[in-house]
Scaffold this motif. Structure first.
Motif, PDB file in Angstrom:
ATOM      1  N   MET A  24     -13.504 -18.327  34.158  1.00 17.52           N
ATOM      2  CA  MET A  24     -13.626 -17.149  33.458  1.00 17.52           C
ATOM      3  C   MET A  24     -13.538 -16.065  34.506  1.00 17.52           C
ATOM      4  SD  MET A  24     -16.613 -17.515  30.960  1.00 17.52           S
ATOM      5  CE  MET A  24     -16.881 -18.913  29.727  1.00 17.52           C
ATOM      6  N   VAL A  25     -12.971 -14.705  34.211  1.00 16.05           N
ATOM      7  CA  VAL A  25     -13.034 -13.584  34.918  1.00 16.05           C
ATOM      8  C   VAL A  25     -14.247 -13.045  35.036  1.00 16.05           C
ATOM      9  CG1 VAL A  25     -10.528 -13.274  35.068  1.00 16.05           C
ATOM     10  CG2 VAL A  25     -11.948 -12.064  33.094  1.00 16.05           C
ATOM     11  N   THR A  26     -14.686 -12.129  35.976  1.00 19.07           N
ATOM     12  CA  THR A  26     -15.906 -11.466  35.830  1.00 19.07           C
ATOM     13  C   THR A  26     -16.363 -10.848  34.559  1.00 19.07           C
ATOM     14  OG1 THR A  26     -15.463 -11.032  38.238  1.00 19.07           O
ATOM     15  CG2 THR A  26     -17.366 -10.031  37.197  1.00 19.07           C
ATOM     16  N   GLY A  27     -15.517 -10.131  34.094  1.00 19.81           N
ATOM     17  CA  GLY A  27     -16.079  -9.492  32.641  1.00 19.81           C
ATOM     18  C   GLY A  27     -16.394 -10.368  31.579  1.00 19.81           C
ATOM     19  N   GLU A  28     -15.712 -11.655  31.586  1.00 24.32           N
ATOM     20  CA  GLU A  28     -15.937 -12.409  30.705  1.00 24.32           C
ATOM     21  C   GLU A  28     -16.901 -13.382  30.917  1.00 24.32           C
ATOM     22  OE1 GLU A  28     -12.379 -14.919  31.152  1.00 24.32           O
ATOM     23  OE2 GLU A  28     -11.429 -13.974  29.109  1.00 24.32           O
ATOM     24  N   ALA A  29     -17.348 -13.546  32.030  1.00 20.89           N
ATOM     25  CA  ALA A  29     -18.757 -14.160  32.410  1.00 20.89           C
ATOM     26  C   ALA A  29     -19.878 -13.376  32.181  1.00 20.89           C
ATOM     27  CB  ALA A  29     -18.553 -14.617  34.061  1.00 20.89           C
ATOM     28  N   VAL A  30     -19.911 -11.796  32.273  1.00 25.82           N
ATOM     29  CA  VAL A  30     -20.990 -11.126  32.141  1.00 25.82           C
ATOM     30  C   VAL A  30     -21.075 -11.136  30.532  1.00 25.82           C
ATOM     31  CG1 VAL A  30     -21.781  -8.769  32.039  1.00 25.82           C
ATOM     32  CG2 VAL A  30     -20.765  -9.597  33.948  1.00 25.82           C
ATOM     33  N   VAL A  31     -20.190 -11.137  29.798  1.00 24.98           N
ATOM     34  CA  VAL A  31     -20.374 -10.961  28.416  1.00 24.98           C
ATOM     35  C   VAL A  31     -20.871 -12.493  27.930  1.00 24.98           C
ATOM     36  CG1 VAL A  31     -19.007 -11.116  26.314  1.00 24.98           C
ATOM     37  CG2 VAL A  31     -18.530  -9.187  27.868  1.00 24.98           C
ATOM     38  N   HIS A  32     -20.273 -13.383  28.367  1.00 26.44           N
ATOM     39  CA  HIS A  32     -20.670 -14.717  28.066  1.00 26.44           C
ATOM     40  C   HIS A  32     -22.129 -14.931  28.339  1.00 26.44           C
ATOM     41  CE1 HIS A  32     -20.126 -18.993  26.634  1.00 26.44           C
ATOM     42  NE2 HIS A  32     -20.650 -19.311  27.972  1.00 26.44           N
ATOM     43  N   SER A  33     -22.687 -14.704  29.440  1.00 23.35           N
ATOM     44  CA  SER A  33     -24.141 -14.704  29.941  1.00 23.35           C
ATOM     45  C   SER A  33     -24.897 -14.092  28.811  1.00 23.35           C
ATOM     46  CB  SER A  33     -24.108 -14.096  31.347  1.00 23.35           C
ATOM     47  OG  SER A  33     -23.910 -12.857  31.408  1.00 23.35           O
ATOM     48  N   VAL A  34     -24.448 -12.797  28.602  1.00 28.50           N
ATOM     49  CA  VAL A  34     -25.436 -12.065  27.384  1.00 28.50           C
ATOM     50  C   VAL A  34     -25.446 -12.949  26.134  1.00 28.50           C
ATOM     51  CG1 VAL A  34     -25.466 -10.007  26.184  1.00 28.50           C
ATOM     52  CG2 VAL A  34     -25.130  -9.976  28.589  1.00 28.50           C
ATOM     53  N   GLU A  35     -24.364 -13.452  26.007  1.00 22.86           N
ATOM     54  CA  GLU A  35     -24.581 -14.138  24.572  1.00 22.86           C
ATOM     55  C   GLU A  35     -25.178 -15.419  24.815  1.00 22.86           C
ATOM     56  OE1 GLU A  35     -20.139 -15.131  24.142  1.00 22.86           O
ATOM     57  OE2 GLU A  35     -19.706 -13.277  23.307  1.00 22.86           O
ATOM     58  N   LEU A  36     -25.181 -16.229  26.008  1.00 22.05           N
ATOM     59  CA  LEU A  36     -26.308 -17.355  26.225  1.00 22.05           C
ATOM     60  C   LEU A  36     -27.446 -16.882  26.133  1.00 22.05           C
ATOM     61  CD1 LEU A  36     -24.178 -19.350  28.806  1.00 22.05           C
ATOM     62  CD2 LEU A  36     -24.334 -19.846  26.423  1.00 22.05           C
ATOM     63  N   MET A  37     -27.589 -15.748  26.763  1.00 22.81           N
ATOM     64  CA  MET A  37     -29.350 -15.129  26.649  1.00 22.81           C
ATOM     65  C   MET A  37     -29.689 -15.007  25.163  1.00 22.81           C
ATOM     66  SD  MET A  37     -30.403 -13.305  29.960  1.00 22.81           S
ATOM     67  CE  MET A  37     -28.807 -12.087  29.870  1.00 22.81           C
ATOM     68  N   GLN A  38     -28.707 -14.325  24.412  1.00 22.42           N
ATOM     69  CA  GLN A  38     -28.997 -14.113  22.885  1.00 22.42           C
ATOM     70  C   GLN A  38     -29.137 -15.213  21.907  1.00 22.42           C
ATOM     71  OE1 GLN A  38     -26.175 -11.298  22.017  1.00 22.42           O
ATOM     72  NE2 GLN A  38     -27.463  -9.425  22.189  1.00 22.42           N
ATOM     73  N   LYS A  39     -28.080 -16.089  22.097  1.00 20.67           N
ATOM     74  CA  LYS A  39     -28.081 -17.302  21.549  1.00 20.67           C
ATOM     75  C   LYS A  39     -27.789 -18.581  22.215  1.00 20.67           C
ATOM     76  CE  LYS A  39     -25.907 -14.734  17.748  1.00 20.67           C
ATOM     77  NZ  LYS A  39     -24.681 -14.219  17.044  1.00 20.67           N
ATOM     78  N   PRO A  40     -29.018 -19.193  22.803  1.00 18.19           N
ATOM     79  CA  PRO A  40     -28.853 -20.255  23.551  1.00 18.19           C
ATOM     80  C   PRO A  40     -28.478 -21.576  22.749  1.00 18.19           C
ATOM     81  CG  PRO A  40     -31.170 -19.672  23.213  1.00 18.19           C
ATOM     82  CD  PRO A  40     -30.415 -18.598  22.474  1.00 18.19           C
ATOM     83  N   SER A  41     -27.732 -22.584  23.326  1.00 18.54           N
ATOM     84  CA  SER A  41     -27.161 -23.627  22.646  1.00 18.54           C
ATOM     85  C   SER A  41     -28.264 -24.556  22.181  1.00 18.54           C
ATOM     86  CB  SER A  41     -26.332 -24.421  23.731  1.00 18.54           C
ATOM     87  OG  SER A  41     -26.997 -24.990  24.748  1.00 18.54           O
ATOM     88  N   GLU A  42     -27.990 -25.284  21.477  1.00 10.36           N
ATOM     89  CA  GLU A  42     -29.047 -26.091  20.385  1.00 10.36           C
ATOM     90  C   GLU A  42     -29.924 -26.748  21.563  1.00 10.36           C
ATOM     91  OE1 GLU A  42     -27.430 -28.373  17.313  1.00 10.36           O
ATOM     92  OE2 GLU A  42     -26.575 -26.725  16.494  1.00 10.36           O
ATOM     93  N   GLU A  43     -29.326 -27.511  22.628  1.00 12.50           N
ATOM     94  CA  GLU A  43     -30.180 -28.128  23.489  1.00 12.50           C
ATOM     95  C   GLU A  43     -31.182 -27.482  24.378  1.00 12.50           C
ATOM     96  OE1 GLU A  43     -27.285 -28.807  27.509  1.00 12.50           O
ATOM     97  OE2 GLU A  43     -26.433 -29.849  25.461  1.00 12.50           O
ATOM     98  N   TRP A  44     -30.770 -25.999  24.601  1.00 11.63           N
ATOM     99  CA  TRP A  44     -31.648 -25.196  25.065  1.00 11.63           C
ATOM    100  C   TRP A  44     -32.506 -24.477  24.312  1.00 11.63           C
ATOM    101  CZ3 TRP A  44     -32.228 -24.472  30.556  1.00 11.63           C
ATOM    102  CH2 TRP A  44     -31.265 -25.145  31.245  1.00 11.63           C
TER     103      TRP A  44
END
Length: 114
Positions: A24-44
């Protein structure tokens, strides 16, 4: 002889394909990290409470640090696998999200989260 060459060729092409995958490029990585903090995957999900990150709107680029690193381990180095480490500073918190740069799978989340 042909029976041996075909599987070896398939494995070689597969490894080359995996090695050439783009992270992923930097912008995608930042957006994805925010998404992961808002909605962590089921295992987390049980260990991380979803965060309300509405205060991130209007946050300047000085508050975001994104680093692309090679993943640890011989297998990951051979396959050229990388990981993003994204740290976001807001309201005195500095959570860091670590995820696979190609698949986006969450690997680690650390730092003060509350």
């Amino acid at each position: 002889m042909k029976k041996i060459i075909v599987p070896i060729l398939i494995v070689f092409i597969s490894v080359v394909y995996i090695y050439q995958q783009n992270p992923m490029v930097t912008g995608e990585a930042v957006v994805h990290s925010v998404e992961l903090m808002q909605k962590p995957s089921e295992e987390w999900g049980s260990s991380i409470s979803p965060m309300d990150l509405s205060e991130l709107e209007g946050l300047g680029p000085d508050n975001v640090n994104a680093t692309l690193n090679i993943r640890e381990g011989l297998w990951y180095r051979l396959l050229n696998r990388k990981q993003w480490e994204v740290t976001i500073k807001f309201k005195g918190n500095e959570p860091t999200v670590v995820f696979d740069a190609t698949t986006g799978k969450l690997l680690d989340l650390y730092g003060p989260l509350n």
